[in-house]
Design an enzyme around this catalytic site. Sequence first.
Site, short mmCIF file in Angstrom:
data_model
loop_
_atom_site.label_atom_id
_atom_site.label_comp_id
_atom_site.label_asym_id
_atom_site.label_seq_id
_atom_site.Cartn_x
_atom_site.Cartn_y
_atom_site.Cartn_z
N ALA A 22 67.83 -87.52 62.60
CA ALA A 22 67.35 -86.43 63.48
C ALA A 22 65.86 -86.55 63.82
O ALA A 22 65.43 -86.08 64.87
CB ALA A 22 67.64 -85.10 62.82
N THR A 26 63.27 -85.56 67.42
CA THR A 26 62.37 -84.39 67.47
C THR A 26 61.33 -84.52 68.58
O THR A 26 60.95 -83.52 69.19
CB THR A 26 61.66 -84.16 66.11
OG1 THR A 26 61.00 -85.37 65.74
CG2 THR A 26 62.62 -83.74 65.02
N ARG A 34 66.20 -80.62 58.14
CA ARG A 34 65.63 -80.26 56.84
C ARG A 34 64.11 -80.11 56.82
O ARG A 34 63.55 -79.81 55.78
CB ARG A 34 66.09 -81.28 55.78
CG ARG A 34 67.58 -81.19 55.55
CD ARG A 34 68.16 -82.24 54.63
NE ARG A 34 69.61 -82.08 54.56
CZ ARG A 34 70.45 -82.53 55.49
NH1 ARG A 34 70.01 -83.20 56.54
NH2 ARG A 34 71.76 -82.32 55.38
N VAL A 100 73.93 -86.78 67.21
CA VAL A 100 75.10 -86.50 68.04
C VAL A 100 74.69 -86.29 69.50
O VAL A 100 75.49 -85.88 70.32
CB VAL A 100 75.87 -85.27 67.50
CG1 VAL A 100 76.46 -85.57 66.14
CG2 VAL A 100 74.98 -84.02 67.44
N HIS A 116 78.08 -89.89 63.23
CA HIS A 116 78.46 -88.48 63.09
C HIS A 116 79.08 -87.95 64.39
O HIS A 116 79.11 -86.73 64.60
CB HIS A 116 77.26 -87.64 62.66
CG HIS A 116 76.87 -87.86 61.22
ND1 HIS A 116 75.71 -87.36 60.65
CD2 HIS A 116 77.50 -88.54 60.22
CE1 HIS A 116 75.65 -87.72 59.37
NE2 HIS A 116 76.71 -88.45 59.09
N CYS A 142 93.49 -75.09 74.16
CA CYS A 142 94.24 -76.24 74.65
C CYS A 142 95.62 -75.78 75.12
O CYS A 142 96.09 -74.71 74.72
CB CYS A 142 94.37 -77.22 73.48
SG CYS A 142 95.33 -78.68 73.85
P1 OAD Z 1 66.98 -84.47 58.37
O1 OAD Z 1 66.52 -83.24 59.09
O2 OAD Z 1 67.56 -84.32 57.04
O3 OAD Z 1 65.77 -85.51 58.24
C1 OAD Z 1 64.97 -85.83 59.35
C2 OAD Z 1 63.77 -86.60 58.84
O4 OAD Z 1 63.02 -87.03 59.96
C3 OAD Z 1 62.84 -85.77 57.96
O5 OAD Z 1 62.51 -86.51 56.79
C4 OAD Z 1 61.60 -85.57 58.83
O6 OAD Z 1 60.39 -85.54 58.09
C5 OAD Z 1 61.64 -86.78 59.73
N1 OAD Z 1 61.02 -86.61 61.05
C6 OAD Z 1 60.98 -85.52 61.83
N2 OAD Z 1 60.36 -85.76 62.99
C7 OAD Z 1 59.97 -87.06 62.94
C8 OAD Z 1 59.29 -87.92 63.84
N3 OAD Z 1 58.83 -87.50 65.03
N4 OAD Z 1 59.08 -89.20 63.46
C9 OAD Z 1 59.51 -89.65 62.26
N5 OAD Z 1 60.16 -88.88 61.37
C10 OAD Z 1 60.40 -87.61 61.70
O7 OAD Z 1 67.97 -85.24 59.38
P2 OAD Z 1 69.00 -86.40 59.05
O8 OAD Z 1 68.54 -87.21 57.90
O9 OAD Z 1 69.29 -87.09 60.32
O10 OAD Z 1 74.93 -84.11 59.73
O11 OAD Z 1 70.24 -85.55 58.62
C11 OAD Z 1 71.46 -86.18 58.35
C12 OAD Z 1 72.60 -85.29 58.68
O12 OAD Z 1 72.42 -84.01 58.06
C13 OAD Z 1 72.75 -84.95 60.15
O13 OAD Z 1 73.36 -85.97 60.90
C14 OAD Z 1 73.59 -83.72 60.10
C15 OAD Z 1 72.88 -82.97 59.00
O14 OAD Z 1 73.66 -82.08 58.28
C16 OAD Z 1 75.99 -83.37 60.05
O15 OAD Z 1 75.89 -82.32 60.66
C17 OAD Z 1 77.30 -83.96 59.62
#
Ligand code: OAD
Length: 239
Positions: A22, A26, A34, A100, A116, A142
């Site tokens: 994610a 951003t 998170r 997504v 995902h 549906c």
């Molecule tokens: P998280 O929100 O857990 O982590 C995103 C990470 O990106 C964090 O460590 C932020 O510090 C970092 N971050 C934010 N902006 C940034 C930027 N501009 N450059 C670099 N880093 C940055 O998101 P994911 O790890 O993708 O799943 O989360 C995994 C899954 O948890 C998602 O796909 C979703 C969620 O629940 C489902 O819904 C199944």
Amino acid sequence: MDYTTIAQWLNEARNIVILTGAGMSTESGIPDFRSTEGRWRNIDPLTVATTDAYAMNYDVFHDFYCARIAALDGVTPHIGHEIIAKWQRTRQAFIATQNVDRLHQLAGAAQVADLHGTIRTVRCGRCEQEAALQAFIEKETCTCGGTLRPNVVLFGERLPAGAWDTTMQSIQKADLVVVIGTSLRVYPVNQLPTMTNGKCIYINLQCEDDVAASYTFDAILTGKAGDILQGIDQALQLK
Ligand code: OAD
């Protein structure tokens, strides 16, 4: 670690995998999950993003995903997505994402493993028939009577087998894996960086201590994904 060294690793690599989360989106204006401003700070994922929520709490489930679909209006990929798409064209990099939003594809990436799923298409949760996004938004059912849902992976569901298998195979033969913008909190994707024998780079706003302790990264680059990818790409062009 300086960008010149990373550029050298990219130049030497025959099989590159890029794995995003994610934090990759951003800078396009989509909140992550998170961080302080992340989605899961205000909403418990168990109430909206699970198979139970879909089956037993459809109105809340529907509102949550409609808001996420609406939030994609006018959102475009940023320079970091474009650089990754270019590396796929010029270096045959394999791209896998937990996102997504399909921003990698919108930036021109031809093939992306959507681990995902995607929020941009929907299907019937009962008969699996594809349906129009607008039908989901308008809460139509549906023809079989089932309710519609986005083609995302909900907590409690398996990842799409094709995307998972090709990603794992690519990681296993990779000599360079670049992990970008993910907290590495979600199984099974958080296992992928441990499956490579190649070098592994972590690009993220910060690297939490437990993440640094759990993975053997060859380089950790902290900062915004867009800035770091631009820095590396510029170093590649100096070569
Ligand atoms: P998280 O929100 O857990 O982590 C995103 C990470 O990106 C964090 O460590 C932020 O510090 C970092 N971050 C934010 N902006 C940034 C930027 N501009 N450059 C670099 N880093 C940055 O998101 P994911 O790890 O993708 O799943 O989360 C995994 C899954 O948890 C998602 O796909 C979703 C969620 O629940 C489902 O819904 C199944």
